[in-house]
Design a protein around this motif. Structure first.
Motif, PDB file in Angstrom:
ATOM      1  N   GLU A 210       0.738  -1.286   0.113  1.00  0.00           N
ATOM      2  CA  GLU A 210      -0.082   0.192  -0.040  1.00  0.00           C
ATOM      3  C   GLU A 210       0.993   1.238   0.188  1.00  0.00           C
ATOM      4  N   VAL A 211       1.260   1.836  -1.207  1.00  0.00           N
ATOM      5  CA  VAL A 211       1.944   2.897  -1.408  1.00  0.00           C
ATOM      6  C   VAL A 211       1.724   4.099  -0.619  1.00  0.00           C
ATOM      7  N   GLU A 212       0.575   4.153  -0.339  1.00  0.00           N
ATOM      8  CA  GLU A 212       0.027   5.688   0.328  1.00  0.00           C
ATOM      9  C   GLU A 212       0.434   5.311   1.796  1.00  0.00           C
ATOM     10  N   ARG A 213       0.575   4.172   2.317  1.00  0.00           N
ATOM     11  CA  ARG A 213       0.854   3.904   3.766  1.00  0.00           C
ATOM     12  C   ARG A 213       2.226   3.856   4.257  1.00  0.00           C
ATOM     13  N   MET A 214       3.076   3.871   3.256  1.00  0.00           N
ATOM     14  CA  MET A 214       4.312   3.651   3.501  1.00  0.00           C
ATOM     15  C   MET A 214       4.864   4.503   4.721  1.00  0.00           C
ATOM     16  N   SER A 215       5.881   4.025   5.461  1.00  0.00           N
ATOM     17  CA  SER A 215       6.558   4.520   6.602  1.00  0.00           C
ATOM     18  C   SER A 215       7.793   5.318   6.332  1.00  0.00           C
ATOM     19  N   PRO A 216       8.466   6.143   6.586  1.00  0.00           N
ATOM     20  CA  PRO A 216       9.755   6.742   6.481  1.00  0.00           C
ATOM     21  C   PRO A 216      10.742   5.597   6.089  1.00  0.00           C
ATOM     22  N   LEU A 217      11.590   5.970   5.101  1.00  0.00           N
ATOM     23  CA  LEU A 217      12.536   4.811   4.676  1.00  0.00           C
ATOM     24  C   LEU A 217      13.829   4.752   5.816  1.00  0.00           C
ATOM     25  N   ASP A 218      14.139   3.548   5.905  1.00  0.00           N
ATOM     26  CA  ASP A 218      15.291   3.182   6.847  1.00  0.00           C
ATOM     27  C   ASP A 218      16.616   3.714   6.281  1.00  0.00           C
ATOM     28  N   VAL A 219      16.801   5.089   5.989  1.00  0.00           N
ATOM     29  CA  VAL A 219      17.933   5.466   5.676  1.00  0.00           C
ATOM     30  C   VAL A 219      18.324   6.754   6.705  1.00  0.00           C
ATOM     31  N   PRO A 220      19.800   6.771   6.869  1.00  0.00           N
ATOM     32  CA  PRO A 220      19.921   8.235   7.645  1.00  0.00           C
ATOM     33  C   PRO A 220      19.864   9.342   6.769  1.00  0.00           C
ATOM     34  N   GLY A 221      19.433  10.634   7.475  1.00  0.00           N
ATOM     35  CA  GLY A 221      19.259  11.777   6.882  1.00  0.00           C
ATOM     36  C   GLY A 221      18.038  12.228   7.108  1.00  0.00           C
ATOM     37  N   ALA A 222      17.660  13.370   6.387  1.00  0.00           N
ATOM     38  CA  ALA A 222      16.156  13.888   6.397  1.00  0.00           C
ATOM     39  C   ALA A 222      15.719  13.518   5.028  1.00  0.00           C
ATOM     40  N   GLN A 223      14.368  13.338   5.264  1.00  0.00           N
ATOM     41  CA  GLN A 223      13.582  12.968   3.987  1.00  0.00           C
ATOM     42  C   GLN A 223      12.111  13.238   3.905  1.00  0.00           C
ATOM     43  N   THR A 224      11.786  13.723   2.760  1.00  0.00           N
ATOM     44  CA  THR A 224      10.606  14.416   2.440  1.00  0.00           C
ATOM     45  C   THR A 224       9.656  13.458   1.507  1.00  0.00           C
ATOM     46  N   HIS A 225       8.539  13.244   1.848  1.00  0.00           N
ATOM     47  CA  HIS A 225       7.563  12.336   0.874  1.00  0.00           C
ATOM     48  C   HIS A 225       6.447  13.114   0.452  1.00  0.00           C
ATOM     49  N   TRP A 226       6.037  12.801  -0.974  1.00  0.00           N
ATOM     50  CA  TRP A 226       4.988  13.518  -1.673  1.00  0.00           C
ATOM     51  C   TRP A 226       4.255  12.372  -2.238  1.00  0.00           C
ATOM     52  N   MET A 227       2.806  12.495  -2.113  1.00  0.00           N
ATOM     53  CA  MET A 227       1.815  11.380  -2.825  1.00  0.00           C
ATOM     54  C   MET A 227       1.183  12.108  -4.071  1.00  0.00           C
ATOM     55  N   LEU A 228       1.486  11.604  -5.294  1.00  0.00           N
ATOM     56  CA  LEU A 228       0.784  12.011  -6.481  1.00  0.00           C
ATOM     57  C   LEU A 228      -0.043  11.009  -6.948  1.00  0.00           C
ATOM     58  N   PHE A 229      -1.183  11.412  -7.791  1.00  0.00           N
ATOM     59  CA  PHE A 229      -2.100  10.410  -8.577  1.00  0.00           C
ATOM     60  C   PHE A 229      -2.064  10.748  -9.951  1.00  0.00           C
ATOM     61  N   LYS A 230      -1.602   9.587 -10.658  1.00  0.00           N
ATOM     62  CA  LYS A 230      -1.552   9.674 -12.050  1.00  0.00           C
ATOM     63  C   LYS A 230      -2.869   9.443 -12.756  1.00  0.00           C
TER      64      LYS A 230
END
Length: 254
Positions: free
Chosen positions: A233-253
């Motif tokens: 469920e791509v819209e329910r993904m948690s933050p990635l397990d990587v170091p650093g700051a991350q920003t997520h956006w959801m688009l609908f094609k």
């Protein structure tokens, strides 16, 4: 013993993106290979589970609300966007290779920064140019493209990926190798190029700023793990397990 098909090939086979001769060959191999057959069956099972859990009507409602908010809050921009695009592999996305230049004539209006770490802006189609808020579903119109910007702060390296509703992960910047050094200065910097996402359904875009170099492969793998942990469920993904700051956006094609 014959070589296995790559996961990329099997995903394209499942999505119906392979040309007929290659699709026939890959299907025959998967039918006779336990390993590749299991991967293909897993993709089909994930898709069926996703469709059962997340009805398309739910996405339509979110898209309609996003469109209504956009029409109410935004006015048409007097600027027109550059339309030159170059097609890249597998119809996953199109990338504009012309290097963006800040405030240069008719094109992307990059003069409006934000106080956030990163920014995603949409334009190039019939609608007005607009910024997308993180984690809010924003509808794309045909022909629209995406640009990504960032404010580095104390971070030194940047990379970006996207993942669609069937778990296909695409490295946006850079396309391979290692994360790129950030540009100096406190202003909002824009990644080179812009992206037009093809196909239909949800697409999650993730930009990561790190203190140390990291490989694109590690970022892609972290995205795949997060997609699997969310049960596809791509819209329910948690933050990635990587170091650093991350920003997520959801688009609908469309």
């Amino acid at each position: 013993m014959s070589a296995h098909e790559s996961e990329w090939t099997l995903r394209r086979l499942h999505a119906g993106e392979l040309a007929s001769p290659e699709a026939t060959r890959a299907s025959a191999h998967a039918a006779s290979c336990d390993t590749c057959g299991a991967v293909l069956r897993g993709l089909e099972s994930n898709q069926q589970g996703f469709e059962a859990a997340i009805p398309f009507e739910r996405f339509e409602q979110e898209v309609q609300r996003a469109l209504e908010r956009r029409r109410a809050a935004l006015k048409p921009s007097p600027r027109r966007w550059v339309a030159t695009t170059v097609a890249l592999a597998a119809s996953v996305l199109l990338v504009v290779l012309a290097r963006p230049l800040l405030n240069q004539g008719p094109g992307w209006d990059r003069s409006k920064g934000s106080a956030d770490v990163a920014e995603l802006r949409i334009g190039g189609g019939p609608g007005p140019q607009r910024e997308v808020k993180p984690d809010a579903i924003e509808a794309l119109e045909p022909g629209e493209r995406v640009m990504l910007g960032y404010k580095a702060g104390t971070h030194r390296y940047v990379a970006a990926v996207s993942v669609d509703a069937i778990g296909e992960v695409t490295a946006l910047h850079p396309e391979s190798g290692v994360s790129t050094p950030v540009e100096p200065g406190a202003d909002l910097h824009w990644l080179q190029g812009s992206w037009e996402f093809t196909g239909s359904g949800a697409e999650r875009v993730v930009l990561v700023l790190g203190d140390e170099p990291f490989t694109v492969e590690s970022l892609v793998e972290a995205t795949q793990r997060a997609f699997a942990a969310a049960n596809g469920e791509v819209e329910r993904m948690s933050p990635l397990d990587v170091p650093g700051a991350q920003t997520h956006w959801m688009l609908f094609k469309p």
